[in-house]
Design a protein around this motif. Structure first.
Motif, PDB file in Angstrom:
ATOM      1  N   VAL A   1       7.048 -29.396  20.286  1.00 23.23           N
ATOM      2  CA  VAL A   1       6.767 -30.818  20.043  1.00 23.23           C
ATOM      3  C   VAL A   1       5.374 -30.979  19.445  1.00 23.23           C
ATOM      4  O   VAL A   1       5.182 -31.719  18.468  1.00 23.23           O
ATOM      5  N   SER A   2       4.392 -30.285  20.013  1.00 19.94           N
ATOM      6  CA  SER A   2       3.013 -30.401  19.521  1.00 19.94           C
ATOM      7  C   SER A   2       2.890 -29.936  18.076  1.00 19.94           C
ATOM      8  O   SER A   2       2.229 -30.591  17.265  1.00 19.94           O
ATOM      9  N   ARG A   3       3.532 -28.830  17.757  1.00 19.87           N
ATOM     10  CA  ARG A   3       3.470 -28.318  16.375  1.00 19.87           C
ATOM     11  C   ARG A   3       4.143 -29.278  15.397  1.00 19.87           C
ATOM     12  O   ARG A   3       3.644 -29.502  14.293  1.00 19.87           O
ATOM     13  N   LYS A   4       5.288 -29.823  15.812  1.00 17.05           N
ATOM     14  CA  LYS A   4       5.988 -30.755  14.930  1.00 17.05           C
ATOM     15  C   LYS A   4       5.120 -31.998  14.683  1.00 17.05           C
ATOM     16  O   LYS A   4       4.998 -32.453  13.537  1.00 17.05           O
ATOM     17  N   ALA A   5       4.518 -32.528  15.740  1.00 13.66           N
ATOM     18  CA  ALA A   5       3.638 -33.692  15.588  1.00 13.66           C
ATOM     19  C   ALA A   5       2.446 -33.337  14.695  1.00 13.66           C
ATOM     20  O   ALA A   5       2.072 -34.115  13.804  1.00 13.66           O
ATOM     21  N   TYR A   6       1.879 -32.161  14.921  1.00 13.78           N
ATOM     22  CA  TYR A   6       0.748 -31.695  14.114  1.00 13.78           C
ATOM     23  C   TYR A   6       1.113 -31.715  12.631  1.00 13.78           C
ATOM     24  O   TYR A   6       0.379 -32.261  11.804  1.00 13.78           O
ATOM     25  N   HIS A   7       2.246 -31.128  12.296  1.00 13.23           N
ATOM     26  CA  HIS A   7       2.667 -31.058  10.887  1.00 13.23           C
ATOM     27  C   HIS A   7       2.994 -32.441  10.320  1.00 13.23           C
ATOM     28  O   HIS A   7       2.738 -32.703   9.145  1.00 13.23           O
ATOM     29  N   GLN A   8       3.519 -33.327  11.151  1.00 17.73           N
ATOM     30  CA  GLN A   8       3.781 -34.688  10.688  1.00 17.73           C
ATOM     31  C   GLN A   8       2.470 -35.422  10.391  1.00 17.73           C
ATOM     32  O   GLN A   8       2.388 -36.176   9.417  1.00 17.73           O
ATOM     33  N   TYR A   9       1.458 -35.216  11.236  1.00 15.14           N
ATOM     34  CA  TYR A   9       0.137 -35.813  10.959  1.00 15.14           C
ATOM     35  C   TYR A   9      -0.413 -35.303   9.631  1.00 15.14           C
ATOM     36  O   TYR A   9      -0.934 -36.083   8.825  1.00 15.14           O
ATOM     37  N   ILE A  10      -0.295 -34.003   9.400  1.00 16.40           N
ATOM     38  CA  ILE A  10      -0.798 -33.411   8.153  1.00 16.40           C
ATOM     39  C   ILE A  10      -0.070 -34.028   6.960  1.00 16.40           C
ATOM     40  O   ILE A  10      -0.695 -34.394   5.959  1.00 16.40           O
ATOM     41  N   THR A  11       1.253 -34.170   7.070  1.00 11.55           N
ATOM     42  CA  THR A  11       2.055 -34.778   6.007  1.00 11.55           C
ATOM     43  C   THR A  11       1.584 -36.199   5.701  1.00 11.55           C
ATOM     44  O   THR A  11       1.588 -36.622   4.549  1.00 11.55           O
ATOM     45  N   LYS A  12       1.162 -36.911   6.736  1.00 15.96           N
ATOM     46  CA  LYS A  12       0.679 -38.289   6.559  1.00 15.96           C
ATOM     47  C   LYS A  12      -0.784 -38.341   6.120  1.00 15.96           C
ATOM     48  O   LYS A  12      -1.353 -39.421   5.987  1.00 15.96           O
ATOM     49  N   GLY A  13      -1.408 -37.164   5.953  1.00 17.41           N
ATOM     50  CA  GLY A  13      -2.808 -37.133   5.513  1.00 17.41           C
ATOM     51  C   GLY A  13      -3.794 -37.419   6.630  1.00 17.41           C
ATOM     52  O   GLY A  13      -4.937 -37.789   6.363  1.00 17.41           O
ATOM     53  N   ARG A  14      -3.389 -37.248   7.880  1.00 16.69           N
ATOM     54  CA  ARG A  14      -4.255 -37.532   9.024  1.00 16.69           C
ATOM     55  C   ARG A  14      -4.691 -36.235   9.702  1.00 16.69           C
ATOM     56  O   ARG A  14      -4.250 -35.884  10.785  1.00 16.69           O
ATOM     57  N   LYS A  15      -5.565 -35.528   9.011  1.00 13.31           N
ATOM     58  CA  LYS A  15      -6.078 -34.256   9.540  1.00 13.31           C
ATOM     59  C   LYS A  15      -6.842 -34.464  10.848  1.00 13.31           C
ATOM     60  O   LYS A  15      -6.843 -33.597  11.712  1.00 13.31           O
ATOM     61  N   ASP A  16      -7.463 -35.632  10.997  1.00 16.24           N
ATOM     62  CA  ASP A  16      -8.201 -35.931  12.233  1.00 16.24           C
ATOM     63  C   ASP A  16      -7.252 -36.016  13.429  1.00 16.24           C
ATOM     64  O   ASP A  16      -7.517 -35.434  14.486  1.00 16.24           O
ATOM     65  N   LEU A  17      -6.124 -36.720  13.261  1.00 18.99           N
ATOM     66  CA  LEU A  17      -5.147 -36.825  14.347  1.00 18.99           C
ATOM     67  C   LEU A  17      -4.441 -35.492  14.586  1.00 18.99           C
ATOM     68  O   LEU A  17      -4.129 -35.143  15.728  1.00 18.99           O
ATOM     69  N   ALA A  18      -4.210 -34.748  13.510  1.00 18.69           N
ATOM     70  CA  ALA A  18      -3.605 -33.424  13.656  1.00 18.69           C
ATOM     71  C   ALA A  18      -4.516 -32.535  14.503  1.00 18.69           C
ATOM     72  O   ALA A  18      -4.052 -31.882  15.447  1.00 18.69           O
ATOM     73  N   ALA A  19      -5.798 -32.545  14.188  1.00 13.34           N
ATOM     74  CA  ALA A  19      -6.760 -31.741  14.957  1.00 13.34           C
ATOM     75  C   ALA A  19      -6.856 -32.242  16.393  1.00 13.34           C
ATOM     76  O   ALA A  19      -6.984 -31.447  17.332  1.00 13.34           O
ATOM     77  N   GLY A  20      -6.749 -33.542  16.580  1.00 14.06           N
ATOM     78  CA  GLY A  20      -6.792 -34.112  17.928  1.00 14.06           C
ATOM     79  C   GLY A  20      -5.619 -33.706  18.795  1.00 14.06           C
ATOM     80  O   GLY A  20      -5.689 -33.771  20.027  1.00 14.06           O
ATOM     81  N   SER A  21      -4.553 -33.244  18.168  1.00 12.61           N
ATOM     82  CA  SER A  21      -3.377 -32.814  18.925  1.00 12.61           C
ATOM     83  C   SER A  21      -3.467 -31.353  19.355  1.00 12.61           C
ATOM     84  O   SER A  21      -2.574 -30.849  20.044  1.00 12.61           O
ATOM     85  N   LEU A  22      -4.534 -30.669  18.994  1.00 14.28           N
ATOM     86  CA  LEU A  22      -4.621 -29.226  19.222  1.00 14.28           C
ATOM     87  C   LEU A  22      -4.967 -28.771  20.641  1.00 14.28           C
ATOM     88  O   LEU A  22      -4.581 -27.654  21.008  1.00 14.28           O
ATOM     89  N   PRO A  23      -5.681 -29.536  21.471  1.00 17.51           N
ATOM     90  CA  PRO A  23      -6.045 -28.983  22.790  1.00 17.51           C
ATOM     91  C   PRO A  23      -4.883 -28.457  23.626  1.00 17.51           C
ATOM     92  O   PRO A  23      -5.009 -27.394  24.243  1.00 17.51           O
ATOM     93  N   MET A  24      -3.758 -29.129  23.633  1.00 20.05           N
ATOM     94  CA  MET A  24      -2.618 -28.623  24.399  1.00 20.05           C
ATOM     95  C   MET A  24      -2.133 -27.301  23.810  1.00 20.05           C
ATOM     96  O   MET A  24      -1.819 -26.358  24.540  1.00 20.05           O
TER      97      MET A  24
END
Length: 174
Positions: free
Chosen positions: A39-62
Motif C-alpha cells: 500500500v505504501s509503495r503504491k501511494a508513493y508512486h501515485q504521489y510521484i505521478t501527481k508531481g508531489r515528491k514532497d508527499l511521496a517522501a512524507g510517506s517513507l517513514p513506514m
C-alpha cells in the motif's frame, strides 16, 4: 475505503491517495508488513505521478521501518536520504533538529544505525530523542533503543539503568 471512494467521486485524487496511504497503518498494526509495504509503495508512486515528491517522501517513514525490520538496509538508507531531502515533515530548526511532532524519526534513524552496527550513531539518535521528554512515547522509545545498544555492547551497568528506565516509561505510556 469509503474516504477513497468519495474522494474519487469528487475528483479529488490527491485526497484519495492520502486516504489510501493511511490504510497502510492498519496493516502495519496487524503486523502484516508485506501488505503495508504494498500500500505504501503504491501511494508513493501515485504521489510521484501527481508531481508531489514532497508527499511521496512524507510517506517513507513506514517503509523505512519495514525495510529495517526486514534487514534491507540499502533500501532503508535510500529512503532515509530521500525523506530528509524532500519531505516537508523533515523541516529542521537552526540547530538541525526536526520540528516538534517529528521527533520519533530519531528513533527510526537510531534503529537504522543499530541495524548496520554503527552503534555510536545509534546512541546519538536515541539520546537526541530523549531530549524531547514532554512526550512519554519519545522517552520510552529512547530508553528502549539505549537498552538495545548497551545489550549489544555488553555494558551491564548501562543495561541495568536503561532497562529499568524503559520499564518505567513503558508503564507510564500504557
Amino acid at each position: 475505503a469509503q474516504a477513497v471512494k468519495y474522494s474519487l467521486m469528487a475528483k479529488d485524487t490527491l485526497s484519495a491517495i492520502i486516504f489510501y496511504e493511511k490504510s497502510a497503518g492498519a496493516y502495519y498494526l496487524l503486523s502484516d508488513y508485506d501488505s503495508a509495504m504494498i500500500v505504501s509503495r503504491k501511494a508513493y508512486h501515485q504521489y510521484i505521478t501527481k508531481g508531489r515528491k514532497d508527499l511521496a517522501a512524507g510517506s517513507l517513514p513506514m517503509m523505512i521501518d519495514i525495510c529495517i525490520k526486514h534487514r534491507d538496509f540499502h533500501r532503508a538508507k535510500k529512503a532515509i536520504d530521500e525523506f530528509e531531502r524532500y519531505s516537508e515533515l523533515f523541516i529542521t530548526d537552526k540547530k538541525g533538529n526536526v520540528r516538534m511532532g517529528g521527533e520519533q524519526y530519531y528513533y527510526l534513524k537510531g534503529l537504522y544505525y543499530e541495524g548496520v552496527n554503527n552503534l555510536d550513531s545509534a546512541l546519538f539518535y536515541y539520546r537526541k530523542l530523549s531530549a524531547y521528554h514532554d512526550d512519554i512515547n519519545n522517552i520510552e522509545a529512547s530508553y528502549k533503543g539505549l537498552t538495545s545498544v548497551y545489550l549489544k555492547r555488553h555494558q551491564t551497568d548501562s543495561i541495568a539503568k536503561y532497562a529499568r528506565l524503559y520499564a518505567n516509561a513503558n508503564d507510564s505510556a500504557n
